[in-house]
Design a protein around this motif. Structure first.
Motif, PDB file in Angstrom:
ATOM      1  N   GLN A   1       2.708 -15.740  -2.688  1.00  0.00           N
ATOM      2  CA  GLN A   1       2.167 -14.615  -3.450  1.00  0.00           C
ATOM      3  C   GLN A   1       3.301 -13.876  -4.156  1.00  0.00           C
ATOM      4  OE1 GLN A   1      -1.397 -13.805  -3.332  1.00  0.00           O
ATOM      5  NE2 GLN A   1      -1.266 -15.911  -2.592  1.00  0.00           N
ATOM      6  N   ARG A   2       2.988 -13.346  -5.344  1.00  0.00           N
ATOM      7  CA  ARG A   2       3.981 -12.521  -6.036  1.00  0.00           C
ATOM      8  C   ARG A   2       3.894 -11.095  -5.481  1.00  0.00           C
ATOM      9  NH1 ARG A   2       1.766 -13.370 -11.651  1.00  0.00           N
ATOM     10  NH2 ARG A   2      -0.024 -13.438 -10.255  1.00  0.00           N
ATOM     11  N   VAL A   3       5.003 -10.621  -4.965  1.00  0.00           N
ATOM     12  CA  VAL A   3       5.012  -9.340  -4.251  1.00  0.00           C
ATOM     13  C   VAL A   3       5.996  -8.380  -4.927  1.00  0.00           C
ATOM     14  CG1 VAL A   3       5.518  -8.208  -2.044  1.00  0.00           C
ATOM     15  CG2 VAL A   3       4.398 -10.454  -2.067  1.00  0.00           C
ATOM     16  N   ALA A   4       5.587  -7.109  -5.025  1.00  0.00           N
ATOM     17  CA  ALA A   4       6.467  -6.078  -5.590  1.00  0.00           C
ATOM     18  C   ALA A   4       6.473  -4.851  -4.692  1.00  0.00           C
ATOM     19  CB  ALA A   4       5.990  -5.683  -6.988  1.00  0.00           C
ATOM     20  N   VAL A   5       7.658  -4.264  -4.540  1.00  0.00           N
ATOM     21  CA  VAL A   5       7.814  -3.048  -3.743  1.00  0.00           C
ATOM     22  C   VAL A   5       8.608  -2.043  -4.572  1.00  0.00           C
ATOM     23  CG1 VAL A   5       8.855  -2.035  -1.676  1.00  0.00           C
ATOM     24  CG2 VAL A   5       7.812  -4.318  -1.561  1.00  0.00           C
ATOM     25  N   VAL A   6       8.073  -0.824  -4.697  1.00  0.00           N
ATOM     26  CA  VAL A   6       8.832   0.243  -5.342  1.00  0.00           C
ATOM     27  C   VAL A   6       8.820   1.451  -4.419  1.00  0.00           C
ATOM     28  CG1 VAL A   6       9.199   1.609  -7.423  1.00  0.00           C
ATOM     29  CG2 VAL A   6       7.992  -0.583  -7.583  1.00  0.00           C
ATOM     30  N   THR A   7      10.000   1.917  -4.071  1.00  0.00           N
ATOM     31  CA  THR A   7      10.117   3.106  -3.228  1.00  0.00           C
ATOM     32  C   THR A   7      10.721   4.236  -4.048  1.00  0.00           C
ATOM     33  OG1 THR A   7      12.366   2.657  -2.500  1.00  0.00           O
ATOM     34  CG2 THR A   7      10.615   1.620  -1.241  1.00  0.00           C
ATOM     35  N   ALA A   8      10.500   5.448  -3.590  1.00  0.00           N
ATOM     36  CA  ALA A   8      11.109   6.588  -4.262  1.00  0.00           C
ATOM     37  C   ALA A   8      12.604   6.626  -3.923  1.00  0.00           C
ATOM     38  CB  ALA A   8      10.418   7.881  -3.834  1.00  0.00           C
ATOM     39  N   LYS A   9      12.900   6.777  -2.634  1.00  0.00           N
ATOM     40  CA  LYS A   9      14.300   6.860  -2.212  1.00  0.00           C
ATOM     41  C   LYS A   9      14.834   5.477  -1.866  1.00  0.00           C
ATOM     42  CE  LYS A   9      13.812  11.489  -0.246  1.00  0.00           C
ATOM     43  NZ  LYS A   9      13.846  12.259   1.010  1.00  0.00           N
TER      44      LYS A   9
END
Lengths: 407, 407
Positions: free
Chosen positions: B118-126
């Motif tokens: 699966q194509r996975v993306a993670v975006v965090t603030a800090k």
């Protein structure tokens, strides 16, 4: 004249100056905090400078009558007997309304101060509290709700509508509380009572969260009166009967555990009786839903089974036996059930779903009754002294602090 | 390709549509409720109609890292090992920062989904969370904080500042979280990941109460992005790492129990060590003050004495032994102290007063860490089915509910 009186085993000095104790109904502390942040409570904002800002615990159940009576008797419900609006009389099998002063088991500081020659005045928002607070009192005692029906013989004063110049407010309004403050100011200026007790209604707090426009406007109104009492030279003590919390999910739907329905489904009808002592004739704004219930059990030998079942229900914070509840919360054992149940902060306890009329809940449910609503302000416009650091402060210490601990 | 994967003994179906799980840092449910009441969250206001609105419990301590890691592993800290930002290594007598993925004891759903194709993306603030959340992950993973330093080899994507058209936000800003949502939308539209995890920062919630102008504006911003994800056809799950409460009195002064000072005064220096696992490199907005502490005791035989002493301090809600805390909160026994201490809703726990810099607290303290901040939203833009009524829902069920329970 004696320099002090003793009421319910506590001593109180005579007021050194006109003293006003205010019970702000449903005053979750955050209301004051947010009104100050919004710049709408300039008097309270500077109170810590010349006065004293403390936090105390109210009595459980965190309801209006038990706490108002605790404040004016300086004692918990175990002493004064008022532990809600209702109790269940097991001899007659009837639910008994406790608004009648015949259920009061202790004298009030107000009545004893009047007996000792002090001029005493009491103004409540709703009339339901007037009889309890004014029990045995020679002095001024009336409610904003029935301020158009004053009789000097009965209420100690008359013509308040005309004196204040406000129309008679609706029982469901912010103005009902404003009338209390306006009456307090008028009395302070004309009759100058030695001791005044003012008690508002939490209509605004049930409807509006801290920091909202309506809540800030309500606290701005109070702030203006507090400043005027201060300017008139009064000693001012401000506390609350209880806090207030949302009892909803994130989109404002009420979170309710219908305890009678759950118990009937599990143990059968007639096996238990759930009493919600918040129930009273004025329930439109909270649908008789709070975070406290007491349960009577027909077969006493099933008590542990019932308690364990309730403790396993999501949203229930604690289940106590009568003995545990009486010890922990200082309650009168003959006026509570076999179990006392507390709801979690965001959960209200109901009896049977069909017994609650939620049609009056035009905004998300906010209520009280549990341990989550126990923290209340204790504010004074004077520096206090001689308070033991380790002392657990209660809202029913308000008279003690205001009369005995002025620096 | 397999139709499901198993991670930490739970199975997860492959996403049927692009699926976005959002962790709104510090999302006390009342923020959403008040934003809806203010008319500022029209998407969330109608969510119950076409979607699902639930309430769940986060893990304790109600801190950011333990809960983000719980959400992406679908497991409590006992399984994944991350129970705060710090633990005390008794062998080396040092306080160990747990931001490094080497302390992570379990694979993430994100990494396993990527491994399954699966194509996975993670975006965090800090950036502090990026390494933990991206551990073992082949895919997109970056923080808004360091969005100007992206390298395709490392972060799976580059040039996000230009794509989004927002300047790099300050680490202490609402915009840091907005950047996360903007990045999520840009990725959804261009790369269309199968599975996306977005995690914000609670800068706004630490500063502003529910219903205030700033809080409502923040939730209005989120609401606009949620509506766009929905319009793009994504399955959307929204939860939180923890709630948020004022830790103040009625005039906004912090209510703090300095536990190390109290223990030193009672038992002597060096006899106990208080660890506040909220402590991290970004403490300006809360002064490292939360409602959770863990205590290491030099002389184990004095454990009960220390526990009883702490339990008697006003503002302390509960004291648990290591064993009790591990059982009740599913914590890893080797990474907590001999005692776990929870503060009451309106009280924060400090270590020694001189270790806390409160100069950054320009507004009244709001924080988290205790049981009072455990209730969080679980919101979905789809109807769910097959959820057992009696099930205790957790924020770390978000992936399970979004992937396995679509109606």
């Amino acid at each position: 004249m004696s320099s002090q009186i003793i009421v319910n085993a506590r001593h109180y000095r005579m007021p050194a100056a006109p003293t006003i104790v205010v019970c702000v109904d449903g005053c979750e502390q955050e209301y004051i905090n947010q009104a100050i942040l919004a710049g709408q409570a300039p008097f309270l904002a500077k109170l810590a400078g010349f006065g004293t800002v403390l936090t105390g615990d109210c009595v459980l159940p965190s309801f209006t009558n038990p706490n108002n009576v605790s404040i004016v008797t300086g004692a918990p419900p175990a002493v004064h007997g008022i532990c809600g609006n209702f109790f269940f009389d097991e001899d007659t099998c009837t639910e008994v309304l406790m608004n009648d002063p015949k259920y009061l088991r202790a004298p009030t500081i107000l009545a004893e101060m009047a007996r000792a020659g002090q001029r005493v005045a009491v103004v409540t928002a709703k009339d339901k509290l007037r009889a309890l607070l004014g029990h045995g009192l020679r002095g001024v005692c009336f409610s904003a709700e029935k301020a158009d029906q004053l009789d000097v013989e009965v209420h100690g004063v008359a013509g308040m509508i005309e004196r204040i110049g406000m129309p008679l407010p609706s029982v469901y309004s912010a103005e009902l509380s404003e009338f209390v403050f306006a009456a307090g100011l008028s009395l302070l200026r004309r009759e100058r009572p030695d001791l005044t007790y003012l008690s508002t209604t939490d209509y605004v707090q049930h409807k509006h969260a801290p920091g909202t426009r309506e809540a800030n406007a309500f606290y701005a109104m109070m702030d203006r009166y507090f400043a005027q009492y201060h300017d008139e030279g009064a000693v001012l003590a401000i506390t609350a009967d209880h806090g207030m919390n949302a009892k909803t999910d994130s989109i404002g739907r009420p979170r309710i555990v219908y305890l009678q329905d759950r118990l009937d489904a599990r143990f059968g009808n007639q096996s238990t009786r759930v009493i919600l002592p918040i129930t009273d004739p004025y329930v439109v704004h909270h649908g008789a839903l709070g975070s406290y219930a007491t349960v009577y059990i027909s077969e006493r030998e099933r008590q542990k089974e019932v308690a364990d079942f309730i403790a396993g229900i999501a949203g229930v914070e604690a289940v106590l036996t009568r003995a545990q509840a009486c010890e922990r919360f200082e309650l009168p054992p003959d006026r509570i059930g076999d179990l006392v149940v507390l709801g979690e902060r965001l959960t209200a306890l109901g009896s049977a779903a069909d017994k609650h009329d939620l049609s009056g809940l035009t905004v998300p449910l906010r209520s009280h009754g549990g341990a989550s609503e126990q923290k209340v302000p204790l504010l004074f416009n004077r520096k206090l002294s001689g308070i033991d650091d380790a002392r657990r402060l209660r809202n029913f210490d308000a008279f003690d602090l205001a009369l005995n601990h002025l620096a």
